[in-house]
Structures are given as structure tokens and as C-alpha cells.
Design an enzyme around this catalytic site. Structure first.
Site, short mmCIF file in Angstrom:
data_model
loop_
_atom_site.label_atom_id
_atom_site.label_comp_id
_atom_site.label_asym_id
_atom_site.label_seq_id
_atom_site.Cartn_x
_atom_site.Cartn_y
_atom_site.Cartn_z
N HIS A 17 0.91 -1.32 -0.03
CA HIS A 17 -0.05 0.01 -0.06
C HIS A 17 0.98 1.09 -0.18
O HIS A 17 1.78 1.28 0.69
CB HIS A 17 -1.04 -0.05 1.08
CG HIS A 17 -2.16 0.91 0.93
ND1 HIS A 17 -2.06 2.35 1.20
CD2 HIS A 17 -3.24 0.61 0.61
CE1 HIS A 17 -3.12 2.84 0.98
NE2 HIS A 17 -4.02 1.69 0.55
N ASP A 39 -8.04 -5.40 -0.76
CA ASP A 39 -8.24 -6.35 -2.02
C ASP A 39 -8.12 -7.84 -1.57
O ASP A 39 -8.70 -8.61 -2.38
CB ASP A 39 -7.69 -5.85 -3.23
CG ASP A 39 -8.32 -4.62 -3.74
OD1 ASP A 39 -9.32 -4.63 -3.97
OD2 ASP A 39 -7.26 -3.91 -4.03
C1 ACO Z 1 -7.88 -0.48 -3.00
C2 ACO Z 1 -6.36 -0.44 -3.34
O1 ACO Z 1 -6.22 0.44 -4.46
S1 ACO Z 1 -5.20 -1.05 -2.55
C3 ACO Z 1 -3.75 -1.55 -3.65
C4 ACO Z 1 -4.25 -2.72 -4.52
N1 ACO Z 1 -3.18 -3.11 -5.65
C5 ACO Z 1 -2.48 -4.29 -5.25
O2 ACO Z 1 -2.85 -4.92 -4.28
C6 ACO Z 1 -1.50 -4.35 -6.33
C7 ACO Z 1 -0.11 -4.92 -5.87
N2 ACO Z 1 0.43 -3.72 -4.90
C8 ACO Z 1 1.16 -2.85 -5.44
O3 ACO Z 1 1.28 -2.80 -6.85
C9 ACO Z 1 1.76 -1.61 -4.63
O4 ACO Z 1 2.25 -2.22 -3.46
C10 ACO Z 1 0.75 -0.45 -4.68
C11 ACO Z 1 0.70 -0.07 -6.18
C12 ACO Z 1 -0.53 -0.65 -4.17
C13 ACO Z 1 1.34 0.60 -3.85
O5 ACO Z 1 2.48 1.11 -4.63
P1 ACO Z 1 3.80 2.04 -4.63
O6 ACO Z 1 3.61 2.80 -3.32
O7 ACO Z 1 3.82 2.91 -5.63
O8 ACO Z 1 5.14 0.97 -4.08
P2 ACO Z 1 5.95 0.52 -5.15
O9 ACO Z 1 4.96 -0.23 -6.43
O10 ACO Z 1 6.87 1.42 -5.68
O11 ACO Z 1 6.67 -0.61 -4.42
C14 ACO Z 1 7.86 -0.49 -3.61
C15 ACO Z 1 8.44 -1.63 -3.60
O12 ACO Z 1 7.68 -2.78 -3.22
C16 ACO Z 1 7.51 -3.72 -4.06
N3 ACO Z 1 6.24 -4.22 -3.81
C17 ACO Z 1 5.30 -3.36 -3.73
N4 ACO Z 1 4.04 -4.09 -3.77
C18 ACO Z 1 4.34 -5.21 -4.07
C19 ACO Z 1 3.52 -6.66 -3.88
N5 ACO Z 1 2.27 -6.64 -4.06
N6 ACO Z 1 4.34 -7.49 -4.44
C20 ACO Z 1 5.62 -7.65 -4.31
N7 ACO Z 1 6.26 -6.41 -4.20
C21 ACO Z 1 5.79 -5.51 -4.10
C22 ACO Z 1 7.89 -3.14 -5.19
O13 ACO Z 1 8.40 -4.07 -6.33
C23 ACO Z 1 8.87 -2.27 -4.89
O14 ACO Z 1 10.27 -2.89 -4.76
P3 ACO Z 1 11.64 -2.43 -5.10
O15 ACO Z 1 11.67 -1.01 -4.32
O16 ACO Z 1 12.47 -3.43 -5.10
O17 ACO Z 1 11.66 -1.84 -6.63
O1 OAA Z 2 -5.99 4.78 -0.91
C1 OAA Z 2 -5.31 3.75 -1.67
O2 OAA Z 2 -4.19 4.30 -2.33
C2 OAA Z 2 -5.95 2.76 -2.30
C3 OAA Z 2 -7.08 1.99 -1.19
O3 OAA Z 2 -6.60 1.65 -0.33
C4 OAA Z 2 -8.27 2.62 -1.54
O4 OAA Z 2 -8.59 3.27 -2.37
O5 OAA Z 2 -9.10 1.81 -0.74
#
Ligand code: ACO
Ligand code: OAA
Length: 372
Positions: A257, A308
Site C-alpha cells: 500500500h 483487496d
Molecule cells: C484498493 C487499493 O487500491 S489497495 C492496492 C491494490 N493494489 C494491489 O494490491 C497491487 C499490488 N500492490 C502494488 O502494486 C503496490 O504495493 C501498490 C500499487 C499498492 C503501492 O505502490 P507504491 O507505493 O507505488 O509502491 P511500489 O510499487 O513503488 O513498490 C515499492 C517496492 O515494493 C515492492 N512491492 C510493492 N508491492 C508489492 C507486491 N504486491 N508484491 C511484491 N512486491 C511489491 C515493489 O516491487 C518495490 O520494490 P523495489 O523497491 O525493490 O523496486
Molecule cells: O488509498 C489507496 O491508495 C488505495 C486504497 O486502499 C483504496 O482506495 O481503498
């Protein structure tokens, strides 16, 4: 100029709707744990739109207005029937339907705040009807009209199947709607605010927000989680599956997150529901597999599950098609989008950040015939 990739840590607006402070989520100051345990989704809608909990009369009046506006115009139903049905994702259908509703609302471009409030009620009321009608039409079934005697959670499940939902199902679905309703300046809410800050209309703001929610890094992750669990298939496959993904630097859907560091406070409620419902339906493997996935991911990386992750096995246990998971998120989150849209209108300024240009410097124009 300084840039922050993905606007991380940038405070882009003030808002009195929801807050995430020290990993605690509140709607208008009420802790999400209390709302999840005690509130109906309709109470939460009222809270987000009025910044106070309703009394009995206020709640009854909102419920009445929602019930009166839940039916869809024939034009939307007929439009669904023209789609290449097996190729259309329900999020695309929902996005199109909300845009289409704007065409049939004579007040769509009226910017009076009171008129916009009632537009919000009408749109919120129709979201469950859109998702369930599309789901039935693509199966060759007739849509089921909303019932005025059921709340939003029960009505959604009823319109989906035509059967009276159980109390357990209604309670779980209501809780899921409460948990997903708002979340500060997440990507889809920000999108809605950017859109309406140009003084564009409510339907445009919600249509844009649905587009942003659809992606797998945001709301689309719940469907992706179920795809992953289905690929894993059995609990004993989980560990090798996850370790291989992590070794390949692939993201595990439903984890991580941008804002929470210690964990998403909504996940524990969904985990509890997942345990209860998967056992009740005789399919505990989806819960056990999810727990194993969490165990392996968190042993490798500081990445707790987000909202999620466990919602996937909850919706699966309720018998819901996997590609409806993200539209259900939208049925709930539209309450937050609309609250933010109304808040944006009430104190508007165009949202227009800058970009730090990284392209080539000054270039001389070469006429087409002289270019190689
Ligand atoms: C309701 C919602 O929107 S909740 C979020 C739903 N999305 C997901 O579950 C998708 C999986 N999760 C992700 O892609 C990310 O954690 C996000 C999009 C939620 C947050 O993204 P950001 O804050 O931009 O983090 P970012 O993607 O830059 O990740 C930072 C580091 O953690 C790692 N990381 C983050 N999430 C994950 C994951 N789910 N699985 C594996 N590695 C991860 C990245 O690969 C990155 O590693 P690095 O620094 O070695 O390159
Ligand atoms: O806040 C965020 O970035 C994503 C999230 O968890 C939501 O929208 O519920």
C-alpha cells in the site's frame, strides 16, 4: 521544481471526509472498526455526504430517496443488449453506463450544489442496479427490478440472483460496502476531483473515477487476487507459487500500500469474513490458501495484505462472478467519490500541477521533405 514519482507524500488538498493517520482509517472521525461492526452502508453514505451520522428520520429519508431512484432507464438496459457481451468487462460496461445515465439526466450540467446532491443520490441508487442488470443480461437472463423494502446490500444480492439472500450474506456484503466506501485521496478519488475541478459534471467525474479504479494496481486487484488463488488451486501449491513470483520480481496482488506501513485496518475484517464464509460454504481452502499466501509474502517482504486481498475469497464465497469484484468496489466507492466531488465543488480551484520536462532541448524544425 521538485518531482515525486507517483506524487508520493504530496498533500494535494484538504478534506473533511476521511483520514488515514498512523495507519488508522476514519470516516469523518469515526473509526472504520466501529463502522464495520455497527453501521449500515446507507448510514455511511449519509455520513460521507453530510459529515454527520443520520438520525432515524434522516436515514429513512435517504433510504426512501435511494429506493425511489434505483431503477434504470430502459435506454441503459437496451444499450447493454447491444454489447459484444462475451468481450465486455463489467467495469467497462459500468463506466459506459454511468456516462450514458448523464445523457438522460436533464439536470446533468446544472451546477447548483443542492441539485448536485440529489444527482449524487440518483447515481448512488443506480450503481447496484447497473452491475446486477449487466451481469444478468450477459447470461441471457432478464434484469431483476430493485425492491423498495430491501437495503442496498440485500438488494444487490437479490438483483443478482433473484433469490432472497441469507442474513449472513447480507451482513457480510454490507460490511464489505462499508469498508470500501472511502479512502482519502486514493487514485480514483483524486481522478474524480481533478475532473470536476474543471467544473465538469458529476457523471464525468464518476465515469473518470471508474476508469481509474479499474486498473490492477488499484481496485482491479481484487479480481487479480482471485485469479491468482485459482491458479494456485490448492493450499500446498501456495508456497512455491509465491516464492517463484517474488524471485521473478513479480507483484503479488492484494499486498502493499502507498500509505499504510504496518497494515491496512480493513484487511482484518475481510479476513474474518473470509474465514467464516468459506467454512459456511464448505470451501475453507480459499481462506486457508489466502492465509498461506499471506504467511509466505510477509515472511519475505514487509508487505501486509490490503483491502483487496481477503475481499476476493469473501465475494467468491458469496457466489459472485470474479469479474464483478471490482464493479462491487465501485458500488461502494461511488459514495466516497460523490462526497469528494461535492466537497470539491464547494471549495473549488482548478487542479493543475506542473511536469518537470525531460525531453530534448531546443531543436530546429526540419521540413518533411528534408527529413531522413
Ligand atoms: C484498493 C487499493 O487500491 S489497495 C492496492 C491494490 N493494489 C494491489 O494490491 C497491487 C499490488 N500492490 C502494488 O502494486 C503496490 O504495493 C501498490 C500499487 C499498492 C503501492 O505502490 P507504491 O507505493 O507505488 O509502491 P511500489 O510499487 O513503488 O513498490 C515499492 C517496492 O515494493 C515492492 N512491492 C510493492 N508491492 C508489492 C507486491 N504486491 N508484491 C511484491 N512486491 C511489491 C515493489 O516491487 C518495490 O520494490 P523495489 O523497491 O525493490 O523496486
Ligand atoms: O488509498 C489507496 O491508495 C488505495 C486504497 O486502499 C483504496 O482506495 O481503498
Amino acid at each position: 521544481m521538485t518531482t515525486t514519482k507517483g506524487l508520493e507524500g504530496i498533500v494535494a488538498t484538504t478534506s473533511a471526509i476521511s483520514s488515514i493517520i498512523d495507519d488508522t482509517l476514519t470516516y469523518v472521525g469515526y473509526n472504520i472498526d466501529d463502522l464495520a461492526d455497527y453501521a449500515s452502508f446507507e448510514e455511511v453514505i449519509y455520513l460521507l455526504w453530510h459529515q454527520k451520522l443520520p438520525n432515524k428520520e434522516e436515514l429513512a429519508s435517504l433510504k426512501k430517496e435511494l429506493a425511489e431512484n434505483a431503477a434504470l432507464p430502459d435506454e441503459v438496459i437496451n444499450h447493454f443488449k447491444t454489447y459484444p457481451i462475451d468481450k465486455v468487462h463489467p467495469m467497462a460496461a459500468l463506466r459506459t453506463a454511468v456516462s450514458l445515465l448523464g445523457l438522460y439526466d436533464a439536470e446533468a450540467d446544472n451546477m447548483d450544489q443542492e441539485v448536485n446532491y440529489h444527482k449524487a443520490v440518483r447515481l448512488q441508487a443506480k450503481m447496484p442496479t447497473i452491475v446486477t442488470a449487466f451481469s444478468r443480461i450477459r447470461k441471457g437472463l432478464d434484469p431483476i427490478a430493485p425492491r423498495t423494502d430491501l437495503g442496498m446490500a440485500a438488494n444487490f444480492l437479490y438483483m443478482l440472483t433473484g433469490e432472497e439472500p441469507s442474513e449472513v450474506a447480507i451482513e457480510a456484503f454490507n460490511k464489505a460496502l462499508v469498508l470500501h466506501a472511502d479512502h482519502e485521496l486514493n487514485a480514483s478519488t483524486f481522478t474524480a476531483r481533478v475532473c470536476v475541478a474543471t467544473l465538469s459534471d458529476v457523471y464525468s467525474g464518476v465515469t473518470a473515477a471508474i476508469g481509474a479504479l479499474k486498473g490492477p494496481l488499484h481496485g482491479g486487484a481484487n479480481e487479480a487476487v482471485m485469479k491468482m488463488l485459482s491458479e494456485i488451486g490448492e493450499v500446498e501449491n501456495a508456497e512455491s507459487y509465491i516464492r517463484e513470483k517474488l524471485a521473478n520480481k513479480e507483484k503479488i496482488m492484494g499486498f502493499g500500500h502507498r500509505v499504510y506501513r504496518q497494515g491496512d485496518p480493513r484487511a482484518k475484517h475481510l479476513r474474518e469474513m473470509s474465514e467464516k464464509l468459506t467454512h459456511l460454504t464448505g470451501q475453507p481452502k480459499w481462506y486457508e490458501m489466502s492465509v498461506k499466501v499471506e504467511e509466505v509474502v510477509t515472511s519475505e517482504k514487509p508487505l501486509p495484505p490490503n483491502v483487496d486481498f481477503y475481499s476476493a475469497s469473501v465475494y467468491h464465497s458469496l457466489g459472485i462472478d470474479h469479474d464483478l469484484f471490482t464493479p462491487i468496489f465501485a458500488v461502494s466507492r461511488v459514495s466516497g467519490w460523490l462526497a469528494h466531488i461535492l466537497e470539491q465543488y464547494s471549495n473549488n480551484r482548478l487542479i493543475r500541477p506542473r511536469a518537470d520536462y525531460t525531453g530534448p532541448g531546443k531543436q530546429d524544425y526540419v521540413p518533411l521533405e528534408k527529413r531522413s
